[in-house]
Structure formats: structure tokens, C-alpha cells
Design a protein around this motif. Structure first.
Motif, PDB file in Angstrom:
ATOM      1  N   LYS A   1      48.025  50.493  26.065  1.00  0.00           N
ATOM      2  CA  LYS A   1      47.104  50.177  24.977  1.00  0.00           C
ATOM      3  C   LYS A   1      45.783  50.916  25.112  1.00  0.00           C
ATOM      4  CE  LYS A   1      45.181  46.488  22.183  1.00  0.00           C
ATOM      5  NZ  LYS A   1      45.089  45.016  21.958  1.00  0.00           N
TER       6      LYS A   1
ATOM      7  N   ASP B   1      56.104  42.844  27.590  1.00  0.00           N
ATOM      8  CA  ASP B   1      55.092  43.438  26.721  1.00  0.00           C
ATOM      9  C   ASP B   1      53.694  43.387  27.327  1.00  0.00           C
ATOM     10  OD1 ASP B   1      55.974  44.765  24.444  1.00  0.00           O
ATOM     11  OD2 ASP B   1      56.447  42.900  23.403  1.00  0.00           O
ATOM     12  N   GLU B   2      53.380  42.348  28.090  1.00  0.00           N
ATOM     13  CA  GLU B   2      52.036  42.297  28.656  1.00  0.00           C
ATOM     14  C   GLU B   2      51.815  43.426  29.655  1.00  0.00           C
ATOM     15  OE1 GLU B   2      54.402  38.932  30.825  1.00  0.00           O
ATOM     16  OE2 GLU B   2      54.299  39.861  28.821  1.00  0.00           O
TER      17      GLU B   2
ATOM     18  N   GLU C   1      56.100  40.282  37.415  1.00  0.00           N
ATOM     19  CA  GLU C   1      56.414  40.873  36.106  1.00  0.00           C
ATOM     20  C   GLU C   1      56.381  42.398  36.118  1.00  0.00           C
ATOM     21  OE1 GLU C   1      52.015  39.532  35.980  1.00  0.00           O
ATOM     22  OE2 GLU C   1      53.944  38.771  36.741  1.00  0.00           O
ATOM     23  N   GLN C   2      55.924  43.002  37.207  1.00  0.00           N
ATOM     24  CA  GLN C   2      55.905  44.462  37.305  1.00  0.00           C
ATOM     25  C   GLN C   2      57.074  45.006  38.123  1.00  0.00           C
ATOM     26  OE1 GLN C   2      51.018  44.604  37.028  1.00  0.00           O
ATOM     27  NE2 GLN C   2      52.013  46.059  38.386  1.00  0.00           N
TER      28      GLN C   2
ATOM     29  N   THR D   1      51.520  46.723  27.574  1.00  0.00           N
ATOM     30  CA  THR D   1      50.187  46.793  26.969  1.00  0.00           C
ATOM     31  C   THR D   1      49.152  47.260  27.990  1.00  0.00           C
ATOM     32  OG1 THR D   1      50.720  45.052  25.381  1.00  0.00           O
ATOM     33  CG2 THR D   1      48.391  45.458  25.810  1.00  0.00           C
ATOM     34  N   ALA D   2      49.269  46.770  29.215  1.00  0.00           N
ATOM     35  CA  ALA D   2      48.337  47.199  30.267  1.00  0.00           C
ATOM     36  C   ALA D   2      48.460  48.686  30.548  1.00  0.00           C
ATOM     37  CB  ALA D   2      48.589  46.388  31.540  1.00  0.00           C
TER      38      ALA D   2
END
Length: 400
Positions: A117, A109-110, A212-213, A113-114
Motif C-alpha cells: 500500500k 490481506d493485512e 500471519e507472515q 497491504t503492509a
């Protein structure tokens, strides 16, 4: 139809998938009006890009949580088919952006969001085939090299690059998400068809990608997205990604059929000494009927596959291997039927349809190029399906 007044095409409130398809149908003549410019510039013409953006068709794969439509594969395929009657390149890019959003939706989710959002309309694209070199560094990866054939990179904010990284269990194939601004774009897209997709080459130099990417194809196949994001539909890789692109092929063929039927019904004169009008000639009547039937066949196979994928995605399950092989065959067969239909229609339209200013000539080049995309190869799909049906072994892979 003139250029639409942006999102006025979409009703207020929650947009249904049927409404998205109607929006695409209304936009087909808009992107058609700029199809020549799109092809000439070898990238999506800005009026077409703006119309698609303002109508929300670049967000059909974006999760609803981030302001997108979170549409299913059937809706995405139907949207692409409608758009392709006007401009195949516009349609293809909507399909590519849809697939890239599905890939990115599997990330934590982080990261999501980047992406979305601050920009709910963010355009994503990518190249799934592995390329470049990958070096493990603290907390991530470092990428170097070139990634060709990235459709839509001229309009993208984020790009997914296919890579192979070394994991504890051995090589792991997947995708690394990077900002488009971190890449250099080489103008390598010089093709006979689908010229307006701008499928150029991305170049990275010592580009850092946080852990995480990255998401592996094995993780997607195993359902990491629905574990991370309960309540969202499962991505059935690679079918969820590829089937909307088949919609482009079906739409190209539909557009060609509409044009040929309109010309013949409008009184096109025959070059044969046997008939005054082309529409009076039985061979051309048969060609048109056969082309229409091939397009119907393509549509039925595409929609059957898309409906089955959507049903499985909503239930959170991955179809078994035989079903996946059959559904891949559905998509490839649909694309081949669309290509054969266009060929028959050109036989009836005649040599004049091959002039540079003929939309039929563009359809011929576009379907000839799009239908030979590696993911849609009927030869590969036929062999895979035959092997599965006959109980022959397959190499271990997460891309079937």
C-alpha cells in the motif's frame, strides 16, 4: 536507445500483457548498455534497476489490487526472454521478483497491504530452500541463521526465507516474510556466471516473524491464495515461479544467435583454407540452423507449459501430477536446449568469442550457470516424469 523516460513506456490505463512484452523488448538495449557494469559490480547496476523499476517490470507479479500488473506466467516468461537478450542478470531478477510477488500474494490481506500500500513498487525476493533454525514463540516464529543464494537482495524491501517449522502434523516447509532491513547481507556471491544477480547470503539473528507472515508450500499447493483472495489467479507451485526463469535462458540463447548471425552475415572472414567467409562454410550453416531450431524448440516447450499453467490458474485448479511432471520437464528441457544452442553458436563464433570483453563469453557463462539451477535440473525433471509415466511411487512432497 537511451534510458527511457520512466513510465512513459507504458500507455495510460490498463496495461495488457502484450504491452509488457513490448516494453521489455524496448528496455533490452538499455540494460545491455549497463551489462558490463552489472557484472563488474556483482549486482544490478543502478541505471538498469531504475529503468526496470520505472517501466513497471518489477511489479508484473504484484496483484492488480495493489497497483501491479498481476501478469500471467506466459507474459512473465516472455518479458524475461526479451530482457535476457540484453542482460541475463536483469532478466533473472525480474523473474525472481515476479515469483516472490506470487508467493507474497498468498498471504493475508493485512500483510499484503503492509507490503504494497505504501510502496506499490516494492521489490521482493527470497530463497525457497529451507535454512536456518526456527523457534516457536508466542504469536510467531524466531529465526536464526544464514540463507544463501538470494538473488536481488540488494534491491529488495522484503525477503521470503525458506524454513521448516514444526506443526501439529509434523515438519512443515514454507516461507517466512521479513523486511530486508531486518537482515544482514553477507557478500558471498562470487560466481562464473550470472554475476550481476547479486545472489548474496541473508543473515538473521533472533528475528521475530508473526504467524500471519508465514505460508506453507502445502497451503500454496492447496490453493490458499484464491480462498483468501477470490478473483485472483491461482499460483501453481512451483511451476508458476520457475517458468519465467526459463525465459531468461531462452533469451540468452536468442541474443547469442542474433549476434552470431549478424557477425557472419556481415562478412566475417573464415579461418578455414576452404572458404573466404565463415558464412560460406556448410558446417557453420548447419550449426546456426541447429541452434535456431533448438531455440525454437525451447520457446515452444516454454510457451506450451506457461499457457497450460495460465489456463489452470485462471480456472482455479491445480493440474494433476502427470501434467505437472510433464510441464516441469518442458521447462527443464527448454533450458537444456537453450544451453546446447549457445554451445553450437560458440563453435561457429570461434575462440575469439571467449575473450573477456565478448558478450558471447558472458552468454556462455550465464547460460552455464542459470541452466544448472536446482529447480531447472533436467536430470531431476526427467526422473520425476519417468517415474510418473511408469507408475512408480514418489515421496510425498508439495514441490512437484
Amino acid at each position: 536507445m537511451t534510458d527511457p523516460n520512466s513510465r512513459d513506456l507504458l500507455p495510460q490505463g490498463t496495461t495488457t500483457e502484450a504491452q509488457l512484452v513490448r516494453v521489455a523488448r524496448a528496455l533490452a538495449p538499455v540494460v545491455a548498455a549497463h551489462a558490463e557494469r552489472t557484472e563488474r559490480e556483482r549486482t544490478l547496476a543502478e541505471p538498469s534497476a531504475e529503468a526496470l523499476r520505472e517501466a513497471g517490470l518489477f511489479t508484473i507479479g504484484t496483484p492488480r489490487r495493489y497497483g501491479g500488473h498481476g501478469a500471467g506466467v506466459r507474459a512473465a516468461a516472455d518479458v524475461c526472454a526479451e530482457l535476457a537478450t540484453g542482460c541475463a542478470s536483469s532478466s533473472w531478477l525480474v523473474g525472481i521478483v515476479y515469483g516472490a510477488a506470487l508467493f507474497a500474494s498468498q498471504l493475508p490481506d493485512e500483510v499484503r497491504t503492509a507490503i504494497w500500500k505504501s510502496d506499490p513498487d516494492a521489490v521482493l525476493c527470497g530463497a525457497a530452500n529451507p535454512s536456518g533454525s526456527v523457534t516457536a514463540v508466542p504469536d510467531g516464529l524466531e529465526l536464526d541463521g544464514r540463507w544463501p543464494w538470494i538473488s536481488g537482495i540488494d534491491h529488495a524491501s522484503w525477503v521470503l526465507l525458506g524454513i521448516v517449522r514444526e506443526d501439529r502434523g509434523g515438519p512443515e516447509r514454507g516461507l517466512a516474510l521479513v523486511p530486508a532491513s531486518a537482515l544482514t547481507v553477507a557478500d558471498t556471491w562470487h560466481m562464473a556466471g550470472m554475476r550481476g544477480t547479486g545472489s548474496r547470503t541473508a543473515v538473521a539473528s533472533r528475528l521475530f516473524v508473526p504467524d500471519e507472515q508465514f505460508v506453507s508450500f502445502a497451503e500454496i499447493a492447496e490453493g490458499i491464495g484464491i480462498r483468501r483472495h477470490p478473483g485472483e489467479a491461482r499460483v501453481i507451485f512451483p511451476l508458476s515461479i520457475n517458468l519465467p526463469l526459463v525465459g531468461t535462458g531462452v533469451g540468452i540463447a536468442r541474443g547469442a544467435l542474433e549476434r552470431v548471425v549478424r557477425d557472419l552475415a556481415g562478412g566475417k572472414r573464415s579461418v578455414s583454407p576452404l572458404h573466404a567467409l565463415t558464412a560460406e562454410a556448410a558446417p557453420h550453416q548447419l550449426n546456426v540452423a541447429q541452434a535456431a531450431t533448438l531455440i525454437d524448440t525451447a520457446t515452444l516447450h516454454l510457451r506450451r507449459a506457461a499457457d497450460e499453467i495460465d489456463e489452470a490458474a485462471r480456472a482455479g485448479r491445480r493440474p494433476d501430477l502427470e501434467t505437472r511432471a510433464r510441464l516441469r520437464m518442458d521447462g527443464s528441457h527448454a533450458m537444456r536446449c537453450a544451453r546446447e544452442a549457445v554451445s553450437l553458436l560458440l563453435d561457429t563464433a570461434g575462440a575469439s568469442s571467449f575473450s573477456d570483453d565478448s558478450p558471447l563469453q558472458r552468454a556462455w557463462r550465464d547460460i552455464g550457470t542459470a541452466s544448472r539451477h536446482a529447480a531447472l535440473s533436467v536430470e531431476t525433471s526427467r526422473e520425476l516424469y519417468g517415474r510418473v509415466l511408469l507408475g512408480r511411487s514418489l515421496p510425498h512432497t508439495d514441490v512437484i
